[in-house]
Design an enzyme around this catalytic site. Structure first.
Site, PDB file in Angstrom:
ATOM      1  N   SER A 174       0.752  -1.154  -0.219  1.00  0.00           N
ATOM      2  CA  SER A 174       0.211  -0.118  -0.008  1.00  0.00           C
ATOM      3  C   SER A 174       0.581   1.506  -0.138  1.00  0.00           C
ATOM      4  O   SER A 174       2.840   0.940   0.461  1.00  0.00           O
ATOM      5  CB  SER A 174      -0.580  -0.061   1.081  1.00  0.00           C
TER       6      SER A 174
HETATM    7  N1  SAH Z   1      -0.701  -4.975   4.424  1.00  0.00           N
HETATM    8  C1  SAH Z   1      -0.371  -5.233   3.016  1.00  0.00           C
HETATM    9  C2  SAH Z   1      -0.642  -4.818   1.328  1.00  0.00           C
HETATM   10  C3  SAH Z   1      -1.412  -6.106   0.695  1.00  0.00           C
HETATM   11  S1  SAH Z   1      -1.926  -5.435  -0.581  1.00  0.00           S
HETATM   12  C4  SAH Z   1       1.203  -4.609   3.072  1.00  0.00           C
HETATM   13  O1  SAH Z   1       1.852  -4.482   4.015  1.00  0.00           O
HETATM   14  O2  SAH Z   1       1.680  -5.162   1.981  1.00  0.00           O
HETATM   15  C5  SAH Z   1      -3.167  -6.766   0.032  1.00  0.00           C
HETATM   16  C6  SAH Z   1      -2.363  -8.529   0.593  1.00  0.00           C
HETATM   17  O3  SAH Z   1      -4.056  -8.528   0.752  1.00  0.00           O
HETATM   18  C7  SAH Z   1      -2.897  -8.734  -0.961  1.00  0.00           C
HETATM   19  O4  SAH Z   1      -1.437  -9.814  -0.658  1.00  0.00           O
HETATM   20  C8  SAH Z   1      -3.513 -10.561  -0.652  1.00  0.00           C
HETATM   21  O5  SAH Z   1      -2.776 -11.688  -1.548  1.00  0.00           O
HETATM   22  C9  SAH Z   1      -4.019 -10.983  -0.161  1.00  0.00           C
HETATM   23  N2  SAH Z   1      -5.615 -10.711   0.706  1.00  0.00           N
HETATM   24  C10 SAH Z   1      -6.686 -10.613  -0.613  1.00  0.00           C
HETATM   25  N3  SAH Z   1      -7.532 -11.502   0.359  1.00  0.00           N
HETATM   26  C11 SAH Z   1      -7.088 -12.134   0.509  1.00  0.00           C
HETATM   27  C12 SAH Z   1      -8.120 -13.286   2.151  1.00  0.00           C
HETATM   28  N4  SAH Z   1      -9.307 -13.363   1.805  1.00  0.00           N
HETATM   29  N5  SAH Z   1      -7.128 -13.244   3.060  1.00  0.00           N
HETATM   30  C13 SAH Z   1      -5.591 -13.503   3.604  1.00  0.00           C
HETATM   31  N6  SAH Z   1      -5.472 -12.046   2.072  1.00  0.00           N
HETATM   32  C14 SAH Z   1      -6.228 -11.604   1.652  1.00  0.00           C
END
Ligand code: SAH
Length: 212
Positions: free
Chosen positions: A59
């Site tokens: 993000s």
């Molecule tokens: N907090 C992260 C942002 C990652 S983007 C950071 O600091 O880098 C969002 C993430 O959510 C992605 O990696 C995606 O694979 C994950 N995601 C999507 N649906 C999900 C679910 N149902 N359970 C767990 N993770 C999920």
């Protein structure tokens, strides 16, 4: 490394309205360039989301700061994060002295986040599964932060939130969402603040979007 760039980024976040000093301090401590792929390192301290592979993103720093400030976690609190991704947001929560539980559904991202937590000596409980149904075993949580866009508020997450606890979750369609800041006031009631507009990758799972 990148100390000047990191300081400049924090100054930018302040100018954009981030005022919680604990959040700013945590963001000075966590080296974002360690959480992005090598070819992205030169952009690690730009205030933008960056690709981390598998169609996912780390993000934007402003978004991380804003969500964390909205959650306002206190040391010792139990915080559940859905969507570990690079692990950056979890690392910030950990530096704030909270007990972090984080869930990622993509096993490759889970493995690399797990590795970096270990290398940096961050004590974070991580798990590879569908976070849209939460992590019942350690509930209730004082805070829940969902870092992927959801079509609605997953009922299991609401259930796993402590009374008095806060959930920060982007809700909307697949491309644009409103950030909801929900305070659970009793088993049946909650207050919601809404901040437009944010763009997260989709939450995919039983209580999220269906896989395409
Ligand atoms: N907090 C992260 C942002 C990652 S983007 C950071 O600091 O880098 C969002 C993430 O959510 C992605 O990696 C995606 O694979 C994950 N995601 C999507 N649906 C999900 C679910 N149902 N359970 C767990 N993770 C999920």
């Amino acid at each position: 490394m990148y100390e000047t760039e990191r300081k400049d980024l924090i100054d930018q976040l302040k100018r954009k309205g981030i005022s919680n000093q604990n959040v700013l301090d945590a963001m000075i401590k966590v080296e974002r360039h360690l959480f992005v792929p090598d070819i992205m390192k030169q952009h690690a301290y730009d205030d933008v989301a960056l690709p981390i592979g598998y169609g996912q993103t780390i993000s934007q720093p402003y978004t991380v700061a804003f969500m964390t400030q909205s959650l306002d976690p206190q040391p010792g609190q139990k915080i559940l994060e859905i969507g570990t991704g690079s692990g950056y947001q979890a690392a910030i929560l950990c530096k704030l002295g909270t007990r972090v539980f984080t869930i990622e559904r993509n096993d490759k991202l889970y493995n690399s986040a797990f590795k970096i937590f270990d290398e940096l000596g961050l004590r974070i409980a991580a798990r590879c599964s569908d976070g849209s149904i939460g992590w019942d075993e350690f509930a209730p949580y004082d805070g829940i932060i969902v870092t992927a866009g959801s079509p609605g508020i997953p009922k299991n997450l609401m259930k796993q939130l402590a009374i008095g606890g806060k959930m920060v979750i982007p809700v909307g369609d697949r491309s644009i969402q409103i950030l909801k800041i929900i305070t659970k006031t009793s088993d049946e009631e909650f207050n919601t603040n809404e901040i437009p507009y944010f763009a997260f990758v989709p939450l995919v799972g039983r209580e999220g979007w269906k896989e395409k």
